[in-house]
Design a protein around this motif. Structure first.
Motif, PDB file in Angstrom:
ATOM      1  N   ALA A  53       0.995  -1.223  -0.078  1.00 45.78           N
ATOM      2  CA  ALA A  53      -0.078   0.323  -0.208  1.00 45.78           C
ATOM      3  C   ALA A  53       1.051   1.901   0.399  1.00 45.78           C
ATOM      4  CB  ALA A  53      -1.172   0.496   1.361  1.00 45.78           C
ATOM      5  N   ASP A  54       0.458   2.252  -0.441  1.00 44.74           N
ATOM      6  CA  ASP A  54       0.913   3.911  -0.092  1.00 44.74           C
ATOM      7  C   ASP A  54       0.448   4.148   1.124  1.00 44.74           C
ATOM      8  OD1 ASP A  54       2.117   3.048  -2.516  1.00 44.74           O
ATOM      9  OD2 ASP A  54      -0.483   4.235  -3.645  1.00 44.74           O
ATOM     10  N   ASP A  55      -0.374   3.889   1.553  1.00 44.71           N
ATOM     11  CA  ASP A  55      -0.167   4.615   3.252  1.00 44.71           C
ATOM     12  C   ASP A  55       0.581   5.186   3.744  1.00 44.71           C
ATOM     13  OD1 ASP A  55      -1.680   2.318   2.560  1.00 44.71           O
ATOM     14  OD2 ASP A  55      -3.624   3.679   4.268  1.00 44.71           O
ATOM     15  N   TRP A  56       2.133   4.308   3.596  1.00 42.08           N
ATOM     16  CA  TRP A  56       3.217   4.290   4.827  1.00 42.08           C
ATOM     17  C   TRP A  56       4.248   5.303   3.848  1.00 42.08           C
ATOM     18  CZ3 TRP A  56       0.900  -0.009   4.688  1.00 42.08           C
ATOM     19  CH2 TRP A  56       1.522  -1.227   3.383  1.00 42.08           C
ATOM     20  N   GLU A  57       3.848   5.366   2.293  1.00 43.69           N
ATOM     21  CA  GLU A  57       5.514   5.747   1.412  1.00 43.69           C
ATOM     22  C   GLU A  57       5.812   7.080   1.270  1.00 43.69           C
ATOM     23  OE1 GLU A  57       3.239   8.145  -2.433  1.00 43.69           O
ATOM     24  OE2 GLU A  57       3.750   6.201  -2.312  1.00 43.69           O
ATOM     25  N   ASP A  58       5.362   8.274   2.911  1.00 46.43           N
ATOM     26  CA  ASP A  58       5.643   9.259   2.480  1.00 46.43           C
ATOM     27  C   ASP A  58       6.901   9.380   4.282  1.00 46.43           C
ATOM     28  OD1 ASP A  58       4.756  10.662   0.676  1.00 46.43           O
ATOM     29  OD2 ASP A  58       3.200  10.650   1.768  1.00 46.43           O
ATOM     30  N   VAL A  59       6.547   8.603   5.431  1.00 41.51           N
ATOM     31  CA  VAL A  59       7.002   8.457   6.588  1.00 41.51           C
ATOM     32  C   VAL A  59       8.829   8.226   5.998  1.00 41.51           C
ATOM     33  CG1 VAL A  59       7.244   6.730   8.597  1.00 41.51           C
ATOM     34  CG2 VAL A  59       4.515   7.189   7.589  1.00 41.51           C
ATOM     35  N   GLY A  60       9.865   8.837   6.267  1.00 44.00           N
ATOM     36  CA  GLY A  60      10.775   9.078   6.233  1.00 44.00           C
ATOM     37  C   GLY A  60      12.054   8.196   7.785  1.00 44.00           C
ATOM     38  N   GLY A  61      13.124   7.789   6.841  1.00 45.63           N
ATOM     39  CA  GLY A  61      14.048   7.073   7.892  1.00 45.63           C
ATOM     40  C   GLY A  61      12.950   6.014   8.723  1.00 45.63           C
ATOM     41  N   THR A  64       9.818  -3.371  -0.916  1.00 43.82           N
ATOM     42  CA  THR A  64      10.372  -3.904  -1.366  1.00 43.82           C
ATOM     43  C   THR A  64      11.290  -2.386  -1.921  1.00 43.82           C
ATOM     44  OG1 THR A  64       8.833  -5.310  -3.156  1.00 43.82           O
ATOM     45  CG2 THR A  64      10.886  -4.138  -3.777  1.00 43.82           C
ATOM     46  N   TYR A  65      12.113  -2.148  -1.428  1.00 45.56           N
ATOM     47  CA  TYR A  65      12.933  -1.220  -1.663  1.00 45.56           C
ATOM     48  C   TYR A  65      12.945  -0.708  -2.474  1.00 45.56           C
ATOM     49  CZ  TYR A  65      16.818   1.800  -1.297  1.00 45.56           C
ATOM     50  OH  TYR A  65      18.151   2.989  -1.984  1.00 45.56           O
ATOM     51  N   ALA A  66      12.938  -0.836  -3.853  1.00 44.73           N
ATOM     52  CA  ALA A  66      12.674  -0.634  -5.686  1.00 44.73           C
ATOM     53  C   ALA A  66      11.923   0.264  -5.184  1.00 44.73           C
ATOM     54  CB  ALA A  66      13.334  -1.614  -5.991  1.00 44.73           C
ATOM     55  N   GLU A  67      10.557  -0.109  -4.052  1.00 42.41           N
ATOM     56  CA  GLU A  67      10.040   0.789  -4.167  1.00 42.41           C
ATOM     57  C   GLU A  67       9.322   1.810  -3.365  1.00 42.41           C
ATOM     58  OE1 GLU A  67       7.240   0.334  -7.134  1.00 42.41           O
ATOM     59  OE2 GLU A  67       8.596  -0.827  -7.553  1.00 42.41           O
ATOM     60  N   ASN A  68      10.546   1.904  -2.373  1.00 41.74           N
ATOM     61  CA  ASN A  68      10.404   3.026  -1.304  1.00 41.74           C
ATOM     62  C   ASN A  68      11.272   2.725  -0.619  1.00 41.74           C
ATOM     63  OD1 ASN A  68       9.413   4.393   0.714  1.00 41.74           O
ATOM     64  ND2 ASN A  68       8.547   2.455   1.477  1.00 41.74           N
ATOM     65  N   PRO A  69      12.070   4.258  -1.287  1.00 44.91           N
ATOM     66  CA  PRO A  69      13.666   4.330  -0.867  1.00 44.91           C
ATOM     67  C   PRO A  69      13.698   5.224   0.551  1.00 44.91           C
ATOM     68  CG  PRO A  69      12.401   6.100  -2.289  1.00 44.91           C
ATOM     69  CD  PRO A  69      11.662   5.546  -2.294  1.00 44.91           C
ATOM     70  N   GLY A 126       4.584 -11.843   0.875  1.00 44.22           N
ATOM     71  CA  GLY A 126       4.820 -12.660  -0.972  1.00 44.22           C
ATOM     72  C   GLY A 126       6.011 -12.296  -1.899  1.00 44.22           C
ATOM     73  N   GLU A 127       5.992 -12.754  -2.715  1.00 44.57           N
ATOM     74  CA  GLU A 127       7.220 -12.330  -3.637  1.00 44.57           C
ATOM     75  C   GLU A 127       7.723 -10.868  -3.978  1.00 44.57           C
ATOM     76  OE1 GLU A 127       5.186 -13.039  -7.871  1.00 44.57           O
ATOM     77  OE2 GLU A 127       5.267 -14.803  -7.389  1.00 44.57           O
ATOM     78  N   ASN A 128       8.847 -10.790  -3.528  1.00 50.86           N
ATOM     79  CA  ASN A 128       9.833  -9.748  -3.415  1.00 50.86           C
ATOM     80  C   ASN A 128       8.876  -8.773  -1.765  1.00 50.86           C
ATOM     81  OD1 ASN A 128      10.941  -9.810  -6.183  1.00 50.86           O
ATOM     82  ND2 ASN A 128       9.172  -9.663  -7.208  1.00 50.86           N
ATOM     83  N   ALA A 129       8.824  -9.291  -1.272  1.00 53.98           N
ATOM     84  CA  ALA A 129       8.120  -8.351   0.406  1.00 53.98           C
ATOM     85  C   ALA A 129       8.820  -7.921   0.125  1.00 53.98           C
ATOM     86  CB  ALA A 129       7.425  -9.221   0.763  1.00 53.98           C
ATOM     87  N   PHE A 130      10.487  -7.779   1.189  1.00 51.27           N
ATOM     88  CA  PHE A 130      11.533  -7.419   1.186  1.00 51.27           C
ATOM     89  C   PHE A 130      12.418  -7.135   0.345  1.00 51.27           C
ATOM     90  CE2 PHE A 130       8.874  -9.206   4.902  1.00 51.27           C
ATOM     91  CZ  PHE A 130       8.968  -8.593   5.658  1.00 51.27           C
ATOM     92  N   SER A 131      12.384  -7.481  -0.866  1.00 47.79           N
ATOM     93  CA  SER A 131      13.573  -7.721  -1.435  1.00 47.79           C
ATOM     94  C   SER A 131      14.296  -6.317  -1.913  1.00 47.79           C
ATOM     95  CB  SER A 131      13.237  -7.596  -2.825  1.00 47.79           C
ATOM     96  OG  SER A 131      14.337  -7.661  -3.928  1.00 47.79           O
ATOM     97  N   GLY A 132      15.952  -6.171  -1.420  1.00 50.35           N
ATOM     98  CA  GLY A 132      16.705  -5.264  -1.843  1.00 50.35           C
ATOM     99  C   GLY A 132      16.823  -4.533  -0.151  1.00 50.35           C
ATOM    100  N   ASN A 133      16.334  -5.018   0.746  1.00 49.39           N
ATOM    101  CA  ASN A 133      16.530  -4.678   1.859  1.00 49.39           C
ATOM    102  C   ASN A 133      17.702  -4.551   2.273  1.00 49.39           C
ATOM    103  OD1 ASN A 133      14.377  -2.791   2.391  1.00 49.39           O
ATOM    104  ND2 ASN A 133      13.143  -4.157   1.849  1.00 49.39           N
TER     105      ASN A 133
END
Length: 267
Positions: free
Chosen positions: A70-78, A97-102, A120-127
């Motif tokens: 979801a996009d609900d927490w996409e603006d939560v920084g740090g 997924t890290y690639a979707e949320n810097p 699910g697929e790619n749930a934590f990928s890239g962290n």
């Protein structure tokens, strides 16, 4: 503060001092809720840095307990830590997924409750910095009760030299644990696994592996980039993909390998 977050908020307050705790908010399209705990701490250079912790939970007698992408927490920084508490049963594809949320670039700790049975697929990928359930080098992580999607932990190098336990019931998809630097992998429980996908465990530190009985196919590069001294293949295995156990050192510590008569294809 809801019951599922009380102890976590108390522990965070003891660690960081009084932080700013948001009210409980619903995650779009589900019964899952979340709280943001924002804190300040002194940085190594003497300055002050701000961080955030996400806490997810469900109130009693809720039915839609899937934590979605979801996009609900996409603006939560740090974001430094994520807590997924009791009652949540599934983490959806691509949820973190890290690639979707810097903003996950600072993620170091993830706590996943035992009630979670699907990741699910790619749930934590890239962290790459994240540790899961407190597991660090030389410790164990038991996910034997969880069905895990392809790429779920891809490049999660915080799992370096962790001893991982997985279920023998579910197939392992492509890149599920590639690039994690795992120390060992053990399969337990009832059978059911048929395939280990492409690059599923590539790029780890595995010295031995026992492929479970019932597995019929090992994908391309499934275990490449490890340095094996012991590989056990089951009767009934039919195909071994290209470079399935490839390493630059040619597995020089591997004294012998028995290929079952059932194998009809080797890449």
């Amino acid at each position: 503060v809801p019951v599922w977050a009380e102890k976590i908020i108390t522990d965070l307050t003891n660690e960081y001092g009084q932080g700013l705790t948001s009210s409980s908010q619903s995650v779009t399209g589900t019964d899952v809720k979340y709280i943001t705990f924002t804190y300040q701490k002194e940085s190594p250079d003497g300055g002050v840095s701000t961080g955030s912790v996400l806490i997810f939970g469900v109130d009693q007698e809720r039915t839609n307990t899937v934590l979605p992408d979801a996009d609900d927490w996409e603006d939560v920084g740090g974001i430094s830590a994520i807590y997924i508490t009791d009652g949540i049963t599934e983490i959806a594809n691509g949820a973190f997924t890290y690639a979707e949320n810097p903003n996950l670039s600072t993620l170091e700790d993830v706590s996943i409750a035992d009630t979670v049975t699907v990741i699910g697929e790619n749930a934590f990928s890239g962290n790459s910095k994240a540790h899961f359930n407190g597991a660090g080098q030389g410790s164990t992580l038991d996910l034997s009760h969880v069905q895990i999607g392809a790429g779920a932990f891809r490049n999660c190098a915080g799992l370096s030299y962790v001893d991982l336990t997985l279920s023998n019931q579910y197939d392992i998809g492509a890149n599920t644990f590639s690039g994690c630097d795992l120390g060992s992998v053990t399969f337990v429980g009832e059978g059911g696994m048929k395939t280990i996908g492409q690059s599923a465990f590539a790029g780890n530190h595995l010295a031995s592996i026992g492929i479970p009985e019932g597995v019929t196919a090992i994908g391309n590069d499934a275990f490449s980039g490890n340095e094996f001294s012991s590989i056990t293949l089951p009767d009934g295995l039919a195909s071994i993909g290209d470079r399935a156990f490839y390493t630059d050192t040619a597995n020089e510590d591997l004294a012998a390998l028995t290929i079952p008569d059932s194998v009809t294809s080797i890449g």
